[in-house]
Enzyme design. Structure first.
Site, PDB file in Angstrom:
ATOM      1  N   HIS A  67       0.831  -1.205   0.000  1.00  0.00           N
ATOM      2  CA  HIS A  67       0.000   0.000   0.000  1.00  0.00           C
ATOM      3  C   HIS A  67       0.872   1.263   0.000  1.00  0.00           C
ATOM      4  O   HIS A  67       0.600   2.237  -0.704  1.00  0.00           O
ATOM      5  CB  HIS A  67      -0.912  -0.042   1.234  1.00  0.00           C
ATOM      6  CG  HIS A  67      -1.693   1.208   1.454  1.00  0.00           C
ATOM      7  ND1 HIS A  67      -1.394   2.112   2.446  1.00  0.00           N
ATOM      8  CD2 HIS A  67      -2.755   1.719   0.793  1.00  0.00           C
ATOM      9  CE1 HIS A  67      -2.250   3.118   2.392  1.00  0.00           C
ATOM     10  NE2 HIS A  67      -3.080   2.909   1.397  1.00  0.00           N
ATOM     11  N   GLU A  70       2.203   1.755  -3.397  1.00  0.00           N
ATOM     12  CA  GLU A  70       1.163   2.318  -4.283  1.00  0.00           C
ATOM     13  C   GLU A  70       1.154   3.842  -4.173  1.00  0.00           C
ATOM     14  O   GLU A  70       1.117   4.559  -5.174  1.00  0.00           O
ATOM     15  CB  GLU A  70      -0.198   1.726  -3.897  1.00  0.00           C
ATOM     16  CG  GLU A  70      -1.389   2.363  -4.580  1.00  0.00           C
ATOM     17  CD  GLU A  70      -2.490   2.710  -3.586  1.00  0.00           C
ATOM     18  OE1 GLU A  70      -2.839   3.904  -3.497  1.00  0.00           O
ATOM     19  OE2 GLU A  70      -3.003   1.790  -2.896  1.00  0.00           O
ATOM     20  N   HIS A  71       1.198   4.344  -2.934  1.00  0.00           N
ATOM     21  CA  HIS A  71       1.227   5.805  -2.758  1.00  0.00           C
ATOM     22  C   HIS A  71       2.456   6.414  -3.431  1.00  0.00           C
ATOM     23  O   HIS A  71       2.364   7.423  -4.117  1.00  0.00           O
ATOM     24  CB  HIS A  71       1.281   6.142  -1.261  1.00  0.00           C
ATOM     25  CG  HIS A  71      -0.062   6.204  -0.601  1.00  0.00           C
ATOM     26  ND1 HIS A  71      -0.492   7.306   0.088  1.00  0.00           N
ATOM     27  CD2 HIS A  71      -1.060   5.304  -0.531  1.00  0.00           C
ATOM     28  CE1 HIS A  71      -1.702   7.076   0.562  1.00  0.00           C
ATOM     29  NE2 HIS A  71      -2.070   5.867   0.207  1.00  0.00           N
ATOM     30  N   GLU A 142      -3.986   8.069   7.361  1.00  0.00           N
ATOM     31  CA  GLU A 142      -4.938   7.166   6.706  1.00  0.00           C
ATOM     32  C   GLU A 142      -5.201   5.949   7.613  1.00  0.00           C
ATOM     33  O   GLU A 142      -6.324   5.484   7.735  1.00  0.00           O
ATOM     34  CB  GLU A 142      -4.392   6.714   5.350  1.00  0.00           C
ATOM     35  CG  GLU A 142      -5.379   5.860   4.578  1.00  0.00           C
ATOM     36  CD  GLU A 142      -4.836   5.393   3.226  1.00  0.00           C
ATOM     37  OE1 GLU A 142      -3.704   5.750   2.884  1.00  0.00           O
ATOM     38  OE2 GLU A 142      -5.565   4.670   2.524  1.00  0.00           O
TER      39      GLU A 142
END
Lengths: 425, 431
Positions: A67, A70-71, A142
């Site tokens: 994740h 991905e950012h 997040e």
């Protein structure tokens, strides 16, 4: 590279597909007359693939790397890709699941420029100490946001109750602590391991020329074929849940629950996987769907609400069943669920309910073809599962009630279930 | 794509979009009424009760079984708000006939079912069944109690409820489970009958049947609709200024790790003659996209939050910003969010920002024609506010929005309320 087309007249679509020499799978569903063009670059890599072998060495990474990566993939030497998409008016985003990371955009103009940017961003790792440190702050926020979300907490608790050591136990985003250990080198390693064309799929839906898409992909990706890393999920898990029941407490209005089971922990590839998943979905619809005795009676009795859901899906080498929602008496719902499964195992499902489930499954799947994003995600997911997406439509009429009954007997045994609860504090 | 709209019965308007591009057709039948506090809970309950049983399908199992036979067609109760106008009824998506065995269209069956759901509920002695009403009112109360489970939405709802507490607009936020639990089936039946008799009706269809075929399917389905004195006097009261000189600040606590900040403004002067295109582009410049000022400054440059985005209600005249922040950053975040708006007020909008925002808005609008639900929402809104603007026309208008127009909209905004939901260790207070 030549693209091949296959028509699916039943649902009115044509699928163009091909594979570059470097292994990149390309799928295009032309939609003449549509404004929207959607492109979707998917990587067969997600939060559960924490441990893997790269260049002969075992790499272990902290929870949340896929994740995080991905950012950071949006960072390009020339600027942030998300901003560039946005400046062109395109809607772009990305998401990371347990076994897939996907980047996509939607636009009606500048398609070529946007496709070039999409391919560039997934093939251009560009990480610095500074940008990684900054992202730790953003993703930390997040994570805090998801930890405030009872549905999210419940799902993670369910995975924790089902699995002993499989990394799907951990949240895809990781924790504030786990992502603190991520360095630029971690990201470079993971990118090198998984972001290779042979481990990716490019899916496009819209009024585009399939050959042109393939030409662009060929021009913009590396030539050589590189084998991707092999994820290591650890020793194969048994089918019994680790905990029969898991309870967490949060500030919620009423209890929330998920009843879940590991249906398979060594999923086959290819058509066998498609068939097993399709039969599982139909079985769950027959037993727990909106017209089922289970749902309608518990709804009328006030035990279930409109938020009740059910799902059978593949995840990182496993096949999972889950159903859940909110209820003032989740234990009673669970008891009735077990009774329903036991009764169905003995008597089999009602043939009329089976036919209806089959019709409904077809209609719902057909409706999903209105959504280019959904088509792209399904094409990529099916590619990584080793089977064809549109073949699912052909399979539906071929599934028999005997298969449904056998599935229920073999896979949906109540003793396989775990009950996970979020109770009000 | 061919759009046609006609009054097919007194106060019943059919808007039909002919297109064969989708795999499924979409239809909704809604009753329009004024949003107000007196009827909000009743109106929210009615469609759910109606979906429990009809004359032909007396219970939910019957309805759901029938929908599955129609290849998974849906019949979803909906309550939508356009400003202070409420649209309550049912939405259905159903496969286009050419993808079904025998090529048979489901239009007539679905129209009949939606008509029956709206007009022929399972009743006893002319009254809605107490069992169904009591069951659904409990579920409504549960849904209201559950609203806090989704912290982000809850924080937004609290802002609207507090900021617009003197206006009908806040009636869209249902927050009192006891009020839902106290609804009696006789009162609900009265309200239901009143709505049927007085409400203008909007029917929207999008699919591969032409207007006349749709009309022929809808007319018999709605033939039992009683038509009394129709209430066309429905609309939205736009408040131009903040309630007090300084923004009202509200602090509440809950078991959350991340603070949820929501700020609300009155859009003010621009609501005199709303320019929907300019308002959209303004929102895109401020916080509506990944290249907006809020996203770039609050998230990318300062890492203050995971999200910071703005939205507008261009019918009610509201601007709002929501953001997830660390509690310690409250003052800095509020200040930062206001500072970005101030930049727009001063006309500090770069050519790149302007062109990105225009492009984003016009492109998003051009893509509306590829989505049946977005088409329905667009035309329903336009029909309710009495504007005849297609998505394509609005898209073209966005291309021509100037920086001056955007700065003017920003200059007219007036911050009215700031709401902050944070972790338990802070005392709740209202300034």
């Amino acid at each position: 590279m030549t693209m091949h087309s296959r028509e699916y007249p039943g649902v009115g679509d044509t699928l163009w597909s091909g594979k570059l020499d470097n292994g990149l799978s390309i799928y295009v569903v032309p939609r003449p007359g549509f404004q929207k063009k959607t492109a979707f670059a998917a990587v067969n890599y997600g939060g559960a693939m924490r441990n893997f072998t790269l260049d002969g060495r075992l790499v272990e990474t902290p929870a949340g790397v896929a994740h995080f990566l991905e950012h950071k993939m949006f960072d390009l030497p020339e600027g942030n890709a998300l901003n560039i998409f946005s400046e062109r008016g395109a809607e772009a985003n990305a998401y990371t699941g347990g076994d897939m990371t996907a980047y996509y955009f939607e636009c009606d103009e500048l398609f070529d420029e946007n496709l070039e940017l999409l391919l560039r961003l997934v093939t251009t790792p560009h990480f610095t100490e500074e940008s990684v440190a900054k992202e730790q702050g953003i993703i930390g926020q997040e994570i805090l946001m998801t930890e405030d979300d009872p549905s999210f907490v419940l799902y993670n608790a369910t995975m924790g109750a089902l699995f002993d050591h499989h990394p799907v136990r951990e949240s895809v985003a990781g924790t504030v602590e786990s992502i603190a250990g991520i360095t630029p080198q971690t990201l470079y390693d993971c990118h090198k391991a998984f972001y290779v064309p042979a481990n990716m799929a490019l899916c496009v839906v819209g009024d585009v020329d399939p050959e042109h898409v393939a030409e662009m992909a060929e021009r913009l990706t590396v030539r050589e074929y590189v084998n991707p890393a092999v994820p290591d999920y650890g020793e194969r898990e048994g089918l019994e849940p680790i905990e029969k029941k898991a309870v967490s407490y949060m500030d919620v209005s009423d209890p929330m629950f998920i009843a879940a089971a590991k249906l398979n922990t060594a999923m086959p590839d290819g058509d066998e996987a498609l068939r097993l998943t399709t039969v599982g979905e139909l079985a769950a619809r027959c037993l727990l769907g909106q017209s089922s005795e289970f749902y309608t009676s518990l709804y009328a009795e006030g035990l279930l609400r409109g938020d009740f859901f059910r799902d059978v899906s593949r995840l990182a080498g496993t096949l999972l069943f889950e159903c859940g929602g909110s209820s003032a008496q989740p234990e009673q719902v669970f008891e009735r669920l077990c009774e329903t499964l036991n009764a169905a195992a003995k008597k089999g499902v009602d043939p009329a309910a089976f036919e209806r489930a089959r019709r409904a499954e077809y209609g719902v799947s057909l409706r999903a073809l209105n959504s280019p994003g959904s088509i792209c995600a399904s094409l990529a997911s099916c590619r990584f599962g080793g089977y064809g997406f549109y073949e699912g439509f052909d399979l539906l009429p071929a599934v028999t009630i005997d298969e449904i009954n056998a599935f229920i007997r073999e896979y949906l045994a109540p003793e396989r279930l775990t009950l996970s609860l979020i109770m009000p504090k | 794509m061919e759009y046609r709209r006609e009054e097919i019965m007194p106060g019943v308007f059919l808007s039909a979009l002919y297109t064969d591009k989708f795999k499924s057709a979409a239809m909704c039948v809604t009753l329009l009424s004024q949003l107000d506090h007196e009827h909000a809970y009743l109106d929210a309950l009615i469609p759910s009760v109606l979906r429990r049983g009809t004359v032909s399908h007396p219970d939910m199992s019957g309805i759901m079984t029938y929908l599955e036979e129609l290849y998974g067609a849906t019949a979803v109760p909906i309550t939508l708000g356009v400003g202070e106008v409420k649209a309550m009824g049912f939405y259905s998506a159903f496969p286009e006939g050419r993808f079904l065995p025998g090529g048979r269209s489901e239009l007539a069956d679905v129209s009949k079912l939606l008509g029956e759901l709206l007009l022929a509920p399972n009743t006893r002695g002319g009254l809605l069944l107490p069992d169904y009403v009591n069951s659904e009112r409990s579920k409504l109360a549960e849904r209201i109690r559950a609203s806090k489970n989704d912290r982000i939405t809850y924080a937004f709802q609290r802002l609207i409820e507090l900021m617009c507490s003197y206006e009908d607009y806040s009636a869209s936020i249902l927050s009192d489970p006891d009020e839902a639990e106290s609804i009696h089936y006789t009162r609900l039946t009265r309200r239901y009958r009143e709505l049927l008799a007085t409400s203008p009706v909007e029917v929207f269809y999008c699919g591969a049947e032409d207007f006349n075929t749709v009309r022929e399917a809808v007319l018999p389905a709605l033939s039992a609709l009683p038509r009394g004195e129709l209430d066309f006097d429905i609309g939205t009261d736009v408040r131009m200024n903040a309630i007090e000189d300084k923004p009202r600040r509200f602090f509440e606590t809950m078991d959350v790790g991340q603070g949820k900040l929501v700020m609300g403004w009155r859009l003010g002067d621009c609501m005199e003659e709303p320019d929907f295109a300019a308002m959209r582009v303004f929102n895109a410049v401020y916080g509506g996209t990944a290249s907006s000022k809020l996203f770039r400054e609050m998230r990318e440059a300062r890492s203050l939050c995971y999200y910071a985005s703005s939205g507008i209600d261009d019918v009610k005249g509201l601007l709002y910003v929501h953001s997830g922040i660390d509690k310690a950053n409250y003052d800095v975040a509020v200040e930062g969010i206001c500072a970005e708006l101030d930049k727009i007020k001063r006309g500090e909008i770069s050519d790149d920002e302007l062109s990105a925002a225009r492009r984003y808005c016009s492109q998003a609008l051009r893509l509306v024609v590829d989505d049946p639900v977005e088409l329905m929402m667009h035309y329903l809104k336009m029909n309710i506010i009495g504007a005849e603007i297609s998505p394509e026309e609005l898209a073209a208008a966005c291309e021509g929005v100037t920086a001056g127009e955007i700065a003017e909209i920003a200059a007219g905004t007036d911050c009215d309320a700031i709401y902050f939901l944070s972790g338990e260790d802070e005392e709740a207070s209202v300034e």
